[in-house]
Design a protein around this motif. Structure first.
Motif, short mmCIF file in Angstrom:
data_model
loop_
_atom_site.label_atom_id
_atom_site.label_comp_id
_atom_site.label_asym_id
_atom_site.label_seq_id
_atom_site.Cartn_x
_atom_site.Cartn_y
_atom_site.Cartn_z
N VAL A 76 47.87 93.17 49.85
CA VAL A 76 49.27 92.53 50.01
C VAL A 76 49.02 91.09 49.57
O VAL A 76 49.86 90.66 48.84
CB VAL A 76 49.74 92.67 51.51
CG1 VAL A 76 50.91 91.77 51.64
CG2 VAL A 76 50.01 94.29 51.73
N GLY A 77 48.21 90.49 49.85
CA GLY A 77 48.00 89.07 49.74
C GLY A 77 47.85 88.78 48.28
O GLY A 77 48.18 87.99 47.65
N CYS A 78 47.17 89.56 47.41
CA CYS A 78 46.72 89.60 46.12
C CYS A 78 48.24 89.61 45.52
O CYS A 78 48.39 89.06 44.62
CB CYS A 78 45.83 90.61 45.77
SG CYS A 78 44.23 90.24 46.06
N LEU A 79 48.93 90.52 45.87
CA LEU A 79 50.21 90.94 45.11
C LEU A 79 51.26 89.58 45.35
O LEU A 79 51.86 89.48 44.57
CB LEU A 79 51.03 92.23 45.64
CG LEU A 79 49.99 93.52 45.29
CD1 LEU A 79 50.96 94.96 46.13
CD2 LEU A 79 50.16 93.68 43.80
N ILE A 80 51.04 89.00 46.36
CA ILE A 80 51.88 87.88 46.57
C ILE A 80 51.42 86.58 45.87
O ILE A 80 52.18 86.18 45.15
CB ILE A 80 51.97 87.52 48.06
CG1 ILE A 80 52.75 88.43 48.97
CG2 ILE A 80 52.51 86.05 48.36
CD1 ILE A 80 52.44 88.34 50.58
N PHE A 121 49.89 87.33 42.89
CA PHE A 121 50.37 87.51 41.61
C PHE A 121 51.64 87.49 41.18
O PHE A 121 51.99 86.79 40.10
CB PHE A 121 49.92 89.02 41.51
CG PHE A 121 50.33 89.75 40.24
CD1 PHE A 121 49.81 89.23 38.89
CD2 PHE A 121 51.13 90.58 40.24
CE1 PHE A 121 50.35 89.61 37.63
CE2 PHE A 121 51.68 91.31 38.87
CZ PHE A 121 51.05 90.73 37.88
N LEU A 122 52.55 87.94 41.97
CA LEU A 122 53.83 87.60 41.66
C LEU A 122 54.20 86.17 41.90
O LEU A 122 55.22 85.93 40.92
CB LEU A 122 54.74 88.45 42.97
CG LEU A 122 54.68 90.05 43.12
CD1 LEU A 122 55.32 90.68 44.09
CD2 LEU A 122 55.20 90.75 41.52
N THR A 123 53.95 85.31 42.61
CA THR A 123 54.25 83.88 42.51
C THR A 123 53.61 83.56 41.32
O THR A 123 54.10 82.56 40.75
CB THR A 123 53.47 83.35 43.71
OG1 THR A 123 53.69 84.12 45.00
CG2 THR A 123 54.09 81.68 43.82
N ALA A 124 52.21 84.02 40.86
CA ALA A 124 51.69 83.23 39.66
C ALA A 124 52.63 83.60 38.53
O ALA A 124 52.84 82.95 37.47
CB ALA A 124 50.30 83.79 39.44
N VAL A 130 44.20 86.45 59.80
CA VAL A 130 44.11 87.44 59.18
C VAL A 130 44.79 87.74 57.59
O VAL A 130 43.99 87.94 57.00
CB VAL A 130 44.55 88.67 60.19
CG1 VAL A 130 44.44 89.91 59.65
CG2 VAL A 130 44.03 88.56 61.46
N TYR A 131 46.00 87.03 57.67
CA TYR A 131 46.50 87.26 56.23
C TYR A 131 45.94 86.20 55.37
O TYR A 131 45.90 86.29 54.22
CB TYR A 131 48.08 87.06 56.33
CG TYR A 131 48.62 88.47 56.57
CD1 TYR A 131 49.05 89.07 55.35
CD2 TYR A 131 49.07 89.05 57.74
CE1 TYR A 131 49.48 90.09 55.36
CE2 TYR A 131 49.68 90.17 57.74
CZ TYR A 131 49.80 90.65 56.58
OH TYR A 131 50.54 92.15 56.76
N LEU A 132 45.53 85.15 56.24
CA LEU A 132 45.08 83.79 55.33
C LEU A 132 43.67 83.65 55.21
O LEU A 132 43.08 82.79 55.75
CB LEU A 132 45.68 82.63 55.92
CG LEU A 132 46.11 81.36 55.17
CD1 LEU A 132 46.86 81.63 54.03
CD2 LEU A 132 46.70 80.25 56.25
N ILE A 133 43.06 84.84 54.48
CA ILE A 133 41.61 84.81 54.49
C ILE A 133 41.22 83.57 53.38
O ILE A 133 41.89 83.39 52.33
CB ILE A 133 41.08 86.01 54.01
CG1 ILE A 133 41.73 86.72 52.77
CG2 ILE A 133 41.31 87.15 55.10
CD1 ILE A 133 41.08 87.90 52.24
N ILE A 139 50.27 80.33 48.53
CA ILE A 139 49.64 80.14 50.02
C ILE A 139 50.77 79.95 51.13
O ILE A 139 50.50 80.39 52.24
CB ILE A 139 48.45 78.81 49.76
CG1 ILE A 139 47.52 79.31 49.04
CG2 ILE A 139 48.06 78.83 51.34
CD1 ILE A 139 46.58 80.53 49.26
N GLY A 140 51.75 79.38 50.93
CA GLY A 140 52.83 79.01 51.78
C GLY A 140 53.35 80.41 52.32
O GLY A 140 53.67 80.56 53.51
N ILE A 141 53.53 81.42 51.52
CA ILE A 141 54.05 82.64 51.84
C ILE A 141 53.21 83.24 52.82
O ILE A 141 53.40 83.96 53.91
CB ILE A 141 54.59 83.73 50.68
CG1 ILE A 141 55.60 82.95 49.99
CG2 ILE A 141 54.71 84.94 51.15
CD1 ILE A 141 55.82 83.42 48.60
#
Length: 199
Positions: free
Chosen positions: A158-162, A164-167, A56-59, A39-41
């Motif tokens: 983009v948000g999902c990929l971030i 996912f990659l963090t996870a 916008v990015y932080l839905i 969430i920080g990213i």
């Protein structure tokens, strides 16, 4: 015999309640760290590209996804297919419904959520926060609505990929945590094999 069954059931219930109330500090630590970074990213990207309170990015649905992908990583709803597919499909539906009925919110809002649920069920990508992603496309700010189908790619994909990659990084830091959950995939794999073999 019924008394023994009751006693056995009581012992099982006590054990389950005991297990559920155990505090696993390592598990909580990695859940916290993963969600904080993910969430920080997104929040950092938001702060760079957009000013004010117009998120916008932080839905909001990403917050709910974080509970799943960092806190309940074994859940079928938390797996990559569900996380990414559920959000992307729901976003597409939300934007489409908004374009068809932009000014009739009492029709557009329930239609977006209901179609999103059905499409996630059909595609086996059920991810509960996807319903919120579809709804945000209809009731979100003017900036979000102005994105049109770009909403599907950014911020949603983009948000999902971030997330996912963090996870992938934080959910595999210890041997006690494995993401994606292989047991979930094996279960689905065996189900498909049985169907194909006709057994």
């Amino acid at each position: 015999m019924p008394v023994q069954k009751i006693k056995r059931g009581y012992r099982k219930t006590r054990y389950i309640l005991y297990k559920e109330t155990l505090v696993d500090y390592k598990e909580h630590f990695w859940s916290f760290l993963g969600s904080f970074v993910g969430i920080g990213i997104l929040a950092y990207i938001q702060s760079i590209h957009f000013s004010g309170n117009d998120a916008v990015y932080l839905i909001g649905s990403f917050g709910a996804s974080s509970v799943l992908v960092y806190g309940i990583i074994q859940s079928p709803f938390s797996q990559p297919r569900n996380l990414i597919g559920g959000h992307v499909i729901s976003a597409f539906i939300g934007v489409t419904v908004h374009k068809m009925a932009p000014d009739v919110i009492w029709i557009a809002a329930p239609l977006a959520v209901s179609f999103a649920i059905i499409c996630m069920q059909i595609t086996k990508t059920l991810h509960p926060p996807g319903g919120a992603t579809a709804l945000i496309a209809v009731i979100g700010s003017d900036k979000i609505k102005a994105l049109g189908y770009m909403y599907v790619f950014s911020p949603v994909l983009v948000g999902c990929l971030i997330l996912f990659l963090t996870a992938l990084v934080f959910n595999n830091m210890t041997s006690s945590r494995t993401y994606p959950s292989h047991s979930t995939y094996h279960k689905h794999y065996h189900k498909i094999r049985k169907r194909l073999s006709g057994k």
